[in-house]
Structure formats: C-alpha cells, structure tokens
Motif scaffolding. Structure first.
Motif, mmCIF file in Angstrom:
data_model
loop_
_atom_site.group_PDB
_atom_site.id
_atom_site.type_symbol
_atom_site.label_atom_id
_atom_site.label_comp_id
_atom_site.label_asym_id
_atom_site.label_seq_id
_atom_site.Cartn_x
_atom_site.Cartn_y
_atom_site.Cartn_z
ATOM 1 N N VAL A 1 22.938 6.947 31.708
ATOM 2 C CA VAL A 1 22.360 5.629 31.975
ATOM 3 C C VAL A 1 20.964 5.517 31.378
ATOM 4 O O VAL A 1 20.609 4.487 30.785
ATOM 5 C CB VAL A 1 22.318 5.357 33.496
ATOM 6 N N TRP B 1 25.325 3.394 36.735
ATOM 7 C CA TRP B 1 25.336 4.789 37.194
ATOM 8 C C TRP B 1 26.679 5.138 37.836
ATOM 9 O O TRP B 1 27.259 6.190 37.574
ATOM 10 C CB TRP B 1 24.189 4.984 38.181
ATOM 11 N N TRP C 1 23.458 10.021 35.308
ATOM 12 C CA TRP C 1 22.120 9.422 35.269
ATOM 13 C C TRP C 1 21.493 9.603 33.889
ATOM 14 O O TRP C 1 20.794 8.713 33.399
ATOM 15 C CB TRP C 1 21.232 10.037 36.351
#
Length: 228
Positions: A13, A214, A10
């Motif tokens: 991303v 993700w 995450w």
C-alpha cells in the motif's frame, strides 16, 4: 501468518496507494449510482423502474468489484500496478456472466444467513471470502470454471485456515468500526458544528480508503500464502 499478511500488504500500500486509488475509481463510480433509500421515497411505477435500475447497478457493481480485486492480485503478482488491470475480469476468458452470478448468489446466501443469525453469515463470509482469487487462478491456468466449481473451490481454498482468515478480517473490521464511531463522538462533542463535521469527515474518509487498500492487499497475500 496474519502478521506476515499485515506487514507485507502495508508495504504494498505504501508503494502503490496512488495507483490502487486510480484503479478503484471505476468501481467507485458504479457504486455511486446506487441509492436504495430512494425506494422509500418513490411509489408505483417509479419505484418499480428504480428497483430494476438498482438491480442492474448492483449486478454491474459485482463485476467491477470482483474485477478490481483480481486486478490488484494480478498487479501484486507481476509487481506492476496498471490502471488497465482494474478491468481484467472483462477479458472474454474470465466469463464475466459467471462472475456476476457467483457474486450475486454468494451475496444472497450471506444475506439469508444474516437473517438466521450472525454466526452463519460470518462462516460463509470467511469460507467464500477469497473466491475471486481462486477463480482467477483457475482461469489463468486455462480451466473453465462454472458456478458450482466456483463455490466449491472458494470453500476449499480456506480449508484449515478459516480461523486465521477470520482473525485477519476481524482486525480490519475493528479498524473500520473505530473510524465509524470516532466521527460521531467528535461531532457530538462539538454539537454538530458544520466546519468540524466537514473536517472530521475528510480526515476519516482518507484513512477508510487506505484501510480498504490494505485489506485487499492483505487478503491477496494471505491467499498466496495458503496456496503455497
């Protein structure tokens, strides 16, 4: 392991989503040319020609998709996301015909397994799900990878970690399902109002893209963890 992959991916991303989006455009364009539903509308020679076209697009799509996955992996490894990394598999040393054949054979095997039962399909998906990264590592190490080795290496990669990888993919599957079901429920509540449908589609499409980034990043981090 799953939590670590989810958390670290995450962060990737959040920092690189824009470049991940740009890198995914070529594969997205290739995929946009595919429309199997047209086969139901065509007859005779037109259907035959369109079937050949769909086959070509599918094979090219396998190469672009694998190249994108490997490009993300290379970008995460170097810490530098570059658009050109989306075409890493087009390098001669990657032997792209092997990539296409492996991707095609794996897709056919999973499709056949689905006809038998959903469990065999899941087993194959989990066992072969990280094949692009094991293939890439072998190529970068200077090894020549054939079709048979690509299959065996992919299976060995997840040995002892298949349940973990299954759990990781199940989480993302649930996310995709929520985003698939939610728009239908909302639009049904508003009785198919055109404006509502358009707004909901946009609001759902964006999270879908982010989740796909993700998922890709989580797979790569998971792979690096089990290869340590």
């Amino acid at each position: 392991m799953i939590a670590n992959a989810m958390t670290k991916s995450w962060e990737v991303v959040k920092k690189h989503w824009w470049m991940m989006f740009l890198m995914g455009i070529p594969a997205g364009i290739v995929g946009a040319f595919s429309d199997p539903s047209m086969l139901l509308k065509l007859q005779g020679m037109q259907r035959a020609l369109f079937s050949i076209f769909e086959l070509i697009v599918g094979l090219v799509g396998i190469l672009f998709s694998a190249s994108l996955a490997m490009g993300y992996a290379k970008s995460m490894q170097t810490g530098s996301f570059k658009f050109k990394n989306a075409f890493v598999a087009f390098n001669r040393k990657y032997n792209w015909p092997v990539i296409i054949l492996v991707g095609l054979l794996m897709a056919l095997a999973e499709a056949f397994a689905t006809l038998l039962f959903i469990v065999p399909r899941v087993i194959l998906s989990v066992g072969w799900g990280l094949w692009m990264y094991s293939y890439q590592d072998n190529i970068e190490a200077g090894d020549e990878v054939g079709i048979t080795q690509a299959f065996t290496d992919a299976w060995k990669t997840t040995k002892g970690y298949k349940w973990n990888f299954f759990g990781l993919q199940l989480l993302f599957f649930c996310m995709y399902m929520v985003l698939t079901i939610l728009p239908t429920a909302i639009t049904s509540a508003f009785k198919g109002n055109g404006i509502v449908v358009a707004v909901v589609s946009v609001l759902v499409y964006i999270p879908m893209i982010i989740i796909s980034f993700w998922n890709s990043a989580a797979q790569i981090i998971f792979y690096r963890e089990i290869k340590k």
